[in-house]
Design a protein around this motif. Sequence first.
Motif, PDB file in Angstrom:
ATOM      1  N   GLU A  67       0.840  -1.188   0.000  1.00 29.79           N
ATOM      2  CA  GLU A  67       0.000   0.000   0.000  1.00 29.79           C
ATOM      3  C   GLU A  67       0.881   1.245   0.000  1.00 29.79           C
ATOM      4  O   GLU A  67       2.101   1.152   0.148  1.00 29.79           O
ATOM      5  N   ALA A  68       0.267   2.408  -0.165  1.00 29.43           N
ATOM      6  CA  ALA A  68       1.024   3.657  -0.170  1.00 29.43           C
ATOM      7  C   ALA A  68       1.862   3.763   1.093  1.00 29.43           C
ATOM      8  O   ALA A  68       1.376   3.517   2.205  1.00 29.43           O
ATOM      9  N   ASP A  69       3.135   4.075   0.941  1.00 26.36           N
ATOM     10  CA  ASP A  69       4.123   4.215   2.009  1.00 26.36           C
ATOM     11  C   ASP A  69       4.631   2.871   2.541  1.00 26.36           C
ATOM     12  O   ASP A  69       5.505   2.838   3.406  1.00 26.36           O
ATOM     13  N   GLY A  70       4.087   1.767   2.054  1.00 24.25           N
ATOM     14  CA  GLY A  70       4.541   0.465   2.509  1.00 24.25           C
ATOM     15  C   GLY A  70       5.880   0.084   1.902  1.00 24.25           C
ATOM     16  O   GLY A  70       6.352   0.685   0.937  1.00 24.25           O
ATOM     17  N   PHE A  71       6.511  -0.940   2.471  1.00 23.25           N
ATOM     18  CA  PHE A  71       7.812  -1.372   1.966  1.00 23.25           C
ATOM     19  C   PHE A  71       7.983  -2.879   2.124  1.00 23.25           C
ATOM     20  O   PHE A  71       7.294  -3.534   2.917  1.00 23.25           O
ATOM     21  N   TYR A  72       8.898  -3.405   1.336  1.00 25.41           N
ATOM     22  CA  TYR A  72       9.307  -4.802   1.412  1.00 25.41           C
ATOM     23  C   TYR A  72      10.774  -4.836   1.772  1.00 25.41           C
ATOM     24  O   TYR A  72      11.595  -4.127   1.171  1.00 25.41           O
ATOM     25  N   LEU A  73      11.103  -5.642   2.789  1.00 28.99           N
ATOM     26  CA  LEU A  73      12.477  -5.727   3.279  1.00 28.99           C
ATOM     27  C   LEU A  73      12.908  -7.190   3.242  1.00 28.99           C
ATOM     28  O   LEU A  73      12.252  -8.057   3.824  1.00 28.99           O
ATOM     29  N   SER A  74      14.005  -7.462   2.547  1.00 25.34           N
ATOM     30  CA  SER A  74      14.510  -8.824   2.424  1.00 25.34           C
ATOM     31  C   SER A  74      16.013  -8.837   2.682  1.00 25.34           C
ATOM     32  O   SER A  74      16.764  -8.067   2.070  1.00 25.34           O
ATOM     33  N   VAL A  75      16.455  -9.709   3.593  1.00 30.37           N
ATOM     34  CA  VAL A  75      17.868  -9.898   3.883  1.00 30.37           C
ATOM     35  C   VAL A  75      18.194 -11.362   3.593  1.00 30.37           C
ATOM     36  O   VAL A  75      17.687 -12.262   4.272  1.00 30.37           O
ATOM     37  N   ASP A  76      19.009 -11.571   2.580  1.00 24.80           N
ATOM     38  CA  ASP A  76      19.397 -12.923   2.161  1.00 24.80           C
ATOM     39  C   ASP A  76      20.919 -12.948   2.033  1.00 24.80           C
ATOM     40  O   ASP A  76      21.473 -12.563   1.001  1.00 24.80           O
ATOM     41  N   PHE A 122      15.135   2.851   7.165  1.00 23.89           N
ATOM     42  CA  PHE A 122      15.200   3.112   8.609  1.00 23.89           C
ATOM     43  C   PHE A 122      14.872   1.843   9.412  1.00 23.89           C
ATOM     44  O   PHE A 122      15.465   1.589  10.458  1.00 23.89           O
ATOM     45  N   GLU A 123      13.915   1.065   8.931  1.00 23.50           N
ATOM     46  CA  GLU A 123      13.575  -0.178   9.619  1.00 23.50           C
ATOM     47  C   GLU A 123      14.778  -1.125   9.645  1.00 23.50           C
ATOM     48  O   GLU A 123      15.092  -1.735  10.673  1.00 23.50           O
ATOM     49  N   TYR A 124      15.441  -1.252   8.512  1.00 16.80           N
ATOM     50  CA  TYR A 124      16.613  -2.125   8.426  1.00 16.80           C
ATOM     51  C   TYR A 124      17.709  -1.657   9.380  1.00 16.80           C
ATOM     52  O   TYR A 124      18.292  -2.451  10.135  1.00 16.80           O
ATOM     53  N   LEU A 125      17.979  -0.368   9.398  1.00 17.92           N
ATOM     54  CA  LEU A 125      19.014   0.157  10.288  1.00 17.92           C
ATOM     55  C   LEU A 125      18.616   0.002  11.755  1.00 17.92           C
ATOM     56  O   LEU A 125      19.470  -0.251  12.614  1.00 17.92           O
ATOM     57  N   SER A 126      17.331   0.135  12.062  1.00 19.18           N
ATOM     58  CA  SER A 126      16.872  -0.071  13.432  1.00 19.18           C
ATOM     59  C   SER A 126      17.148  -1.494  13.890  1.00 19.18           C
ATOM     60  O   SER A 126      17.602  -1.732  15.018  1.00 19.18           O
ATOM     61  N   GLU A 158      18.607 -13.365   8.808  1.00 19.90           N
ATOM     62  CA  GLU A 158      17.985 -13.298   7.493  1.00 19.90           C
ATOM     63  C   GLU A 158      16.473 -13.322   7.654  1.00 19.90           C
ATOM     64  O   GLU A 158      15.931 -14.036   8.500  1.00 19.90           O
ATOM     65  N   PHE A 159      15.799 -12.556   6.811  1.00 21.92           N
ATOM     66  CA  PHE A 159      14.337 -12.502   6.878  1.00 21.92           C
ATOM     67  C   PHE A 159      13.825 -11.790   5.646  1.00 21.92           C
ATOM     68  O   PHE A 159      14.588 -11.151   4.898  1.00 21.92           O
ATOM     69  N   SER A 160      12.525 -11.882   5.429  1.00 18.85           N
ATOM     70  CA  SER A 160      11.864 -11.075   4.401  1.00 18.85           C
ATOM     71  C   SER A 160      10.423 -10.854   4.842  1.00 18.85           C
ATOM     72  O   SER A 160       9.782 -11.773   5.358  1.00 18.85           O
ATOM     73  N   TYR A 161       9.959  -9.646   4.694  1.00 15.41           N
ATOM     74  CA  TYR A 161       8.570  -9.351   5.044  1.00 15.41           C
ATOM     75  C   TYR A 161       8.171  -8.023   4.426  1.00 15.41           C
ATOM     76  O   TYR A 161       9.020  -7.196   4.040  1.00 15.41           O
ATOM     77  N   ALA A 162       6.852  -7.837   4.326  1.00 18.26           N
ATOM     78  CA  ALA A 162       6.299  -6.561   3.872  1.00 18.26           C
ATOM     79  C   ALA A 162       5.656  -5.862   5.055  1.00 18.26           C
ATOM     80  O   ALA A 162       5.161  -6.499   5.985  1.00 18.26           O
ATOM     81  N   SER A 163       5.675  -4.545   5.029  1.00 17.06           N
ATOM     82  CA  SER A 163       5.071  -3.753   6.098  1.00 17.06           C
ATOM     83  C   SER A 163       4.296  -2.600   5.478  1.00 17.06           C
ATOM     84  O   SER A 163       4.851  -1.834   4.678  1.00 17.06           O
ATOM     85  N   ASN A 164       3.023  -2.501   5.843  1.00 18.64           N
ATOM     86  CA  ASN A 164       2.166  -1.420   5.361  1.00 18.64           C
ATOM     87  C   ASN A 164       1.629  -0.624   6.547  1.00 18.64           C
ATOM     88  O   ASN A 164       1.342  -1.200   7.609  1.00 18.64           O
ATOM     89  N   PRO A 165       1.480   0.678   6.385  1.00 15.83           N
ATOM     90  CA  PRO A 165       0.960   1.487   7.510  1.00 15.83           C
ATOM     91  C   PRO A 165      -0.505   1.197   7.753  1.00 15.83           C
ATOM     92  O   PRO A 165      -1.257   0.843   6.843  1.00 15.83           O
ATOM     93  N   SER A 166      -0.911   1.365   9.000  1.00 15.85           N
ATOM     94  CA  SER A 166      -2.308   1.110   9.365  1.00 15.85           C
ATOM     95  C   SER A 166      -3.243   2.163   8.791  1.00 15.85           C
ATOM     96  O   SER A 166      -4.432   1.899   8.601  1.00 15.85           O
ATOM     97  N   ALA A 167      -2.717   3.355   8.538  1.00 11.07           N
ATOM     98  CA  ALA A 167      -3.563   4.468   8.114  1.00 11.07           C
ATOM     99  C   ALA A 167      -2.733   5.442   7.282  1.00 11.07           C
ATOM    100  O   ALA A 167      -1.527   5.573   7.488  1.00 11.07           O
ATOM    101  N   PRO A 168      -3.362   6.146   6.347  1.00  2.44           N
ATOM    102  CA  PRO A 168      -2.600   7.069   5.494  1.00  2.44           C
ATOM    103  C   PRO A 168      -2.152   8.338   6.186  1.00  2.44           C
ATOM    104  O   PRO A 168      -1.166   8.952   5.789  1.00  2.44           O
ATOM    105  N   ILE A 169      -2.876   8.777   7.232  1.00  8.92           N
ATOM    106  CA  ILE A 169      -2.545  10.030   7.911  1.00  8.92           C
ATOM    107  C   ILE A 169      -1.810   9.709   9.198  1.00  8.92           C
ATOM    108  O   ILE A 169      -2.346   9.086  10.118  1.00  8.92           O
ATOM    109  N   ARG A 170      -0.549  10.153   9.239  1.00 11.33           N
ATOM    110  CA  ARG A 170       0.290   9.956  10.422  1.00 11.33           C
ATOM    111  C   ARG A 170       1.030  11.278  10.635  1.00 11.33           C
ATOM    112  O   ARG A 170       2.185  11.436  10.276  1.00 11.33           O
ATOM    113  N   TRP A 171       0.313  12.220  11.211  1.00 15.55           N
ATOM    114  CA  TRP A 171       0.761  13.612  11.255  1.00 15.55           C
ATOM    115  C   TRP A 171       1.194  14.004  12.661  1.00 15.55           C
ATOM    116  O   TRP A 171       0.814  13.399  13.651  1.00 15.55           O
TER     117      TRP A 171
END
Length: 843
Positions: free
Chosen positions: A107-116, A135-139, A148-161
């Motif tokens: 979804e908008a602002d979502g990301f996929y992170l894979s470490v292989d 930032f998630e990877y560095l955290s 090693e892992f792979s996953y997708a992460s999507n925000p719960s809501a579009p407005i995070r102000w």
Amino acid sequence: MFSFLFFASFGLVAAENGLDGWLRYAPLPSADSYHDGIPSKIVALNDTKISPVYTAGQELQQGISGIFGKELDVQYDDCTSFSSIVVGTVEEYSNGGGETDDIPELEADGFYLSVDGDSVKILGQNERGALYGAFEYLSLLAQGNTSEFSYASNPSAPIRWINQWDNLVSGGTHGSVERGYGGPSIFYKDGYIKEDQTRAAQYARLLASIGVNAVVVNNVNANASFLTEANMDGLKRIADVFRPYGVQLGLSLFFASPKDLGGLDTFDPLDESVVEWWHDVTDKLYRRIPDMAGYLVKANSEGQPGPFTYNRTLADAANLFAKTVKPYGGVCMFRAFVYDHTTLNQTLDWKADRANAAVEFFKELDGQFMDNVVVQIKYGPIDFQVREPVSPLFANLLETNTAIELQITQEYLGQQAHVVYLPPLWKTILDFDLRVEGQPSLTREIVSGARFKRPLGGYAGVANVGTNTTWLGSHLAMSNLYAYGRLAWDPTHSSERLVQDWTRLTFGLDSSVVDTITQLSLESWPAYENYTGNLGIQTLTDILFGHYGPNPASQDGNPWGQWTRADNDSIGMDRTVWNGTGFAGQYPAEVAAMYEDIETTPDDLLLWFHHVPYTQRLKSGKTVIQHFYDAHYAGSATAQTFVSLWESLKGKIDDQRYEEQLFRLKYQAGHSLVWRDAVNGFYHSLSGIADEKGRVGNYSWRIEAENMTLEGYEPYSVHPPSMASETRAIVTSSNSTQGTASAVLSVKPGTYNLAVNYFDLAIGRSKWEVFLNEESVGSWEGDSEYVLGHAPSFYLDGTSATRITFENVEVGNGDLLKIVGVPDGEEPAPLDYVSLLPVGIVD
């Protein structure tokens, strides 16, 4: 999902001031041993310097260098090369020849992170998402997770102000921050927007790392001058430094600007000249800031102008602004914090209730708002109290976008001078099931838009950072900002996990540090609730002035609606339908029935919904008044333990942050006793009911200042009386002569902690010194207005009341105790009492 490595203490980093927050990228122990598994280069799929993907490449380079001491080059092509960290959008990765079949839908602002192995892919649905993934990877790396892992992460809501309550000017040369306790504005100075926006860029970096995507950069009590040409240019400067981090700029509007600034004779939202004026202003802003997030509007509340002046509706007002920003993809956030304090009169009307206002004003407008309007609703019906029920408005707007407003800055909750970790409070609201139409209706699913299938929704956090290097004025308060962003992204996170992550990133991986700060944090909100206001009575703070110190007497007989209806026999707001204000009936049927009945109302909200005698029995078997006494003693006792918990970390945290936070925890321990005694003393006096345990009003370790031998000091009756022990203090006879208070001690010889309670007013910097037999025990200065940041006080009251303790003092029977006070300015070196406490005893 992940496991983290923990390490024993492995030596200290250099002193830190908090400016880096949780983005320290501190070296991992034995960092060299990880080098073989780290990719050899970074590939960022956009080399445009204002691009969040370019920023992600730079951030990855900085982070890998800091965490592992390994320097990686950043390249901008060849996304299919081996041993690389590739960061960019899914589209750009695919265009470059990358395989995307295994990437889940984002979804908008979502990301996929894979470490292989040494191949890492960080791919966003958009460029902002790619930065979030970096930032998630560095955290994870900074917390010792190299698995090693792979996953997708999507925000719960579009407005995070974020809502910043910053002002261009307010009685000084620096931009001020309303309800801000971390110093002046990072954006404004001398009535203008700063040329140098370095701190704004640093702020955007912190916010991007936790998924915040927009900041409203000025006060909801807005100023029309933001819309001058010069200030629009200044807003562009802020937006320009935000943009590389994917943070959009939003602007709060003064509703009467067409008349106040534009020279029109009206600000009627349906008047054609007003509509044209707002469209023109909006066009000018978007020409400068094409990605502006939109507007925030506060209208017809607390003296702010609004559409009621012209008999227009709140929907008329919101839709005016929504139409102006809609062509640009902008949003109008419209605050539901609407009430008229001039019409509230609890004395004459038993059914008057400010809590009813939001539903009364907005329910009938459901479905009349444009689809880019979001009604921004405070989490509770009153105003960021220590405990409130969820606002019923969330359950009454089924065809309207909504967002929840959470206050990160601790306006009623200790103002960063007290540690109060807020996620457990927020979770009581987000996880509450409102049972709309008899179906599961968690607040978090309503505000995300999912429950009622709305296109927009989300979160607005009042953060109010300042120029202090700790951002919020306190190192530990930053956990609330961090957790806000993480919860806005995923509100199912546990409070415990969030503080653990934050602690590892902020203070390191030592397991004792993580465990201790986690314990302290999770105990802080229950303790604060206990020693301020419990059973749903709200935070019994001074409602008339700074919203900081205790003053239960101020809650009633005022027009602000945060009432307790306390009298000599009973206490609490009757919000039932059958006999009270009717507020309980604003909830869906199942919830309304629970709150209507005193037997099914949870004790922690009893006094919110019911007016009861002090002798009413709780489910625990205690009476209301005895629970008050016990809870205030228990909460303040917990606050005392925070000092020793923190002291156990000496040598495991750098000296600067350790000492700065220790100072605040010692202050909190003392001020919690002020709260305890003020609240218990008030209700003891009002009800005439004794504490079953004989504590309230009986302080055997104290020496009242007014009972000491005085020279140059004189007794002073404090108002309200419960703000001082035995209702009186002493002040110097004049502002130019020092005072001396002395007493011959009659004690068992031994080692004592010597505590002095005094009043630190914001109208001078008095000095005090304590002597035993003419030998100095210690001295101090009344300078808390410069070092603590909470709302100041000019009076002897619960806000200025302060305690200082000198530990392990050897005292003999017959010793002469003497305190010398030197007034300064208009501050008359006030003293309340002295406590001589055997070690381990708290009076």
